[in-house]
Design an enzyme around this catalytic site. Structure first.
Site, mmCIF file in Angstrom:
data_model
loop_
_atom_site.group_PDB
_atom_site.id
_atom_site.type_symbol
_atom_site.label_atom_id
_atom_site.label_comp_id
_atom_site.label_asym_id
_atom_site.label_seq_id
_atom_site.Cartn_x
_atom_site.Cartn_y
_atom_site.Cartn_z
ATOM 1 N N GLY A 119 0.807 -1.216 0.000
ATOM 2 C CA GLY A 119 0.000 0.000 0.000
ATOM 3 C C GLY A 119 0.841 1.267 0.000
ATOM 4 O O GLY A 119 0.509 2.243 -0.676
ATOM 5 N N THR A 120 1.935 1.257 0.753
ATOM 6 C CA THR A 120 2.773 2.460 0.838
ATOM 7 C C THR A 120 3.343 2.810 -0.530
ATOM 8 O O THR A 120 3.301 3.972 -0.959
ATOM 9 C CB THR A 120 3.915 2.227 1.856
ATOM 10 O OG1 THR A 120 3.330 1.940 3.126
ATOM 11 C CG2 THR A 120 4.817 3.441 1.972
ATOM 12 N N GLN A 142 -7.690 -0.288 3.281
ATOM 13 C CA GLN A 142 -8.508 -0.852 4.367
ATOM 14 C C GLN A 142 -9.869 -1.339 3.873
ATOM 15 O O GLN A 142 -10.497 -2.170 4.524
ATOM 16 C CB GLN A 142 -8.702 0.174 5.485
ATOM 17 C CG GLN A 142 -7.439 0.490 6.259
ATOM 18 C CD GLN A 142 -6.938 -0.696 7.074
ATOM 19 O OE1 GLN A 142 -7.631 -1.680 7.306
ATOM 20 N NE2 GLN A 142 -5.695 -0.603 7.525
ATOM 21 N N GLY A 176 -1.913 -6.360 0.060
ATOM 22 C CA GLY A 176 -2.241 -7.771 0.274
ATOM 23 C C GLY A 176 -2.535 -8.126 1.718
ATOM 24 O O GLY A 176 -3.505 -8.822 2.026
ATOM 25 N N HIS A 177 -1.688 -7.616 2.641
ATOM 26 C CA HIS A 177 -1.766 -8.144 4.018
ATOM 27 C C HIS A 177 -2.930 -7.619 4.832
ATOM 28 O O HIS A 177 -3.154 -8.082 5.943
ATOM 29 C CB HIS A 177 -0.436 -7.914 4.750
ATOM 30 C CG HIS A 177 -0.132 -6.504 5.141
ATOM 31 N ND1 HIS A 177 -0.169 -6.106 6.454
ATOM 32 C CD2 HIS A 177 0.230 -5.417 4.428
ATOM 33 C CE1 HIS A 177 0.176 -4.812 6.519
ATOM 34 N NE2 HIS A 177 0.426 -4.392 5.307
ATOM 35 N N CYS A 189 3.864 6.590 20.085
ATOM 36 C CA CYS A 189 4.848 7.094 21.036
ATOM 37 C C CYS A 189 6.154 7.288 20.282
ATOM 38 O O CYS A 189 6.764 6.337 19.830
ATOM 39 C CB CYS A 189 5.035 6.092 22.161
ATOM 40 S SG CYS A 189 5.983 6.762 23.506
HETATM 41 N N1 PLP Z 1 -2.922 2.994 3.591
HETATM 42 C C1 PLP Z 1 -3.677 2.650 4.648
HETATM 43 C C2 PLP Z 1 -5.030 3.253 4.813
HETATM 44 C C3 PLP Z 1 -3.201 1.736 5.587
HETATM 45 O O1 PLP Z 1 -3.946 1.412 6.640
HETATM 46 C C4 PLP Z 1 -1.900 1.189 5.390
HETATM 47 C C5 PLP Z 1 -1.324 0.271 6.398
HETATM 48 O O2 PLP Z 1 -1.560 0.398 7.589
HETATM 49 C C6 PLP Z 1 -1.172 1.570 4.265
HETATM 50 C C7 PLP Z 1 -1.709 2.467 3.383
HETATM 51 C C8 PLP Z 1 0.195 1.002 3.989
HETATM 52 O O3 PLP Z 1 0.080 -0.283 3.426
HETATM 53 P P1 PLP Z 1 1.334 -1.303 3.470
HETATM 54 O O4 PLP Z 1 1.435 -1.764 4.890
HETATM 55 O O5 PLP Z 1 0.934 -2.405 2.524
HETATM 56 O O6 PLP Z 1 2.516 -0.560 2.998
#
Ligand code: PLP
Length: 380
Positions: free
Chosen positions: A71-72, A175, A196-197, A322
């Site tokens: 996702g990132t 999400q 994926g995760h 934190c």
């Molecule tokens: N976007 C959202 C809304 C998320 O909740 C997350 C992960 O917590 C990400 C992006 C990042 O995804 P990834 O962990 O696959 O990099």
């Protein structure tokens, strides 16, 4: 001690069927998907099958799917791939850091960034986005479901506003995928991030859906993989797992699973509300994911409660991070106009497809005991 996992918005366990779909591609069916021989063609077939499975989940065309490392990366690719110095970018105040920090970095490179707030109920109103749009706005990025509260955002209305001003629309659906139906045509967006995760697939793999015709520059230089949109040898086992997870999510969505999950979440909230005073559900009035409960406990520090719950086997998440000794309250809850104290007393419980009724009852009883004890210690 029975362990209860209520942190599915952080990550989910990989389903056994997904592990089975991945396993051959590390061993007997390994191959580089770019190679022309039989090993390579087998790997390529797995990648293309997965592309179709994910496209089916999103109601998209397979050619519009770009596999990424998660996702990132998908969020970064969407923003950095479209914006240049002098452009205007609109993001919402409740985005994940993958979008917010990318936007900050773009700001340092001469992109003008506007952060649109949400209202008290946690919703980013299309009207607020419309007001921020200018003829220079190139991209609007608003998430489909918030990771802390589960609140769903009015993406189709926001996309319509963005398009009215000639801007592209990206949504982070990390999400939402696997929890609610995600249909890119109905959403009307141009780019959409998947991980994926978060949907019982593997970590370290995701995708960016890019509508045909969006002029996206690739961030990574190298070979011509993914139709020149993402260089690097494909993570074939990971992609096969993501495809299987997408196919299983599609099936899950057609059954009674989501309604059952929402029933469990609602029951969890109801038990807490009935047994304890000074409890509120953050975002209760908005449309939410069926699995997420963001609960505010008056007179309780979320970090302390999360640790107390962990000692009893219950995994949940505090709304604050934190960092270097200081507690930073959640930017999402602050954007919803919660006070610092309210945000500090908020804990996220997120259920998965595997959560059972018994686990919910057990966890709720443990939360009630822990909160009661923490309050009595504070009062003493
Ligand atoms: N976007 C959202 C809304 C998320 O909740 C997350 C992960 O917590 C990400 C992006 C990042 O995804 P990834 O962990 O696959 O990099």
């Amino acid at each position: 001690m029975q362990r209860v996992y209520l942190d599915a918005n952080a990550t989910t366990p990989v389903l056994p069927q997904v592990v089975e779909a991945m396993r051959p591609y590390w061993q007997e069916r390994f191959g580089n998907a770019s190679a022309v021989h039989g090993f390579g063609r087998g790997a390529r077939a797995a990648v293309e099958d997965a592309r179709e499975q994910l496209a089916t989940l999103l109601n998209a065309r397979p050619a519009e799917i770009v596999f990424t490392s998660g996702g990132t990366e998908s969020d970064n690719q969407a923003l950095f791939g479209l914006l240049q110095t002098g452009d205007h970018l609109i993001v919402s105040a409740i985005e994940h850091d993958a979008v917010l920090h990318a936007a900050e970095a773009l700001g340092e490179r001469g992109v003008e960034v506007t952060r649109v707030p949400c209202d008290r109920s946690g919703v980013v109103q299309a009207g607020a986005v419309r007001e921020a749009l200018t003829p220079r706005t190139r991209l609007v990025s608003v998430m489909l479901a918030n990771n802390e509260t589960g609140i769903l955002q009015p993406i189709s209305a926001i996309a319509e506003a963005a398009h009215g001003m000639g801007a592209w629309m990206h949504t982070d659906a990390v999400q939402a995928c696997g929890k609610v139906p995600v249909n890119v045509q109905a959403l009307g967006c141009d780019l959409l991030s998947v991980s994926g995760h978060k949907m019982h697939g593997p970590q370290g793999v995701g995708a960016l859906w890019v509508r045909n015709g969006v002029p996206l520059r690739s961030l990574i230089y190298g070979g011509g993989h993914e139709r020149r949109r993402r260089a690097g040898t494909e993570n074939v086992p990971g992609i096969a797992g993501l495809g299987k997870a997408a196919a299983m999510a599609k099936e899950y969505m057609l059954g009674s699973g989501p309604a059952h999950l929402q029933g469990l979440r609602d029951r969890f909230e109801a038990i807490l509300l009935q047994a304890l005073t000074g409890v509120e559900i953050n975002g209760r009035l908005a449309d939410r994911l069926p699995n997420t409960a963001n609960v505010r406990f008056a007179g309780v520090q979320a970090e302390e409660l999360v640790i107390a719950l962990d000692m009893q086997g219950v995994a949940a998440s505090g709304g604050s991070a934190c960092q270097s000794g200081t507690i930073e309250t959640s930017h999402v809850l602050r954007a919803m106009s919660l006070s610092d104290a309210e945000a500090r007393g908020s804990v996220r419980f997120s259920l998965s497809r595997l959560t059972t009724e018994e686990e919910i009852e057990t966890a709720a009883a443990i939360v009630i005991t822990a909160v009661t004890r923490m309050r009595s210690l504070r009062a003493a």
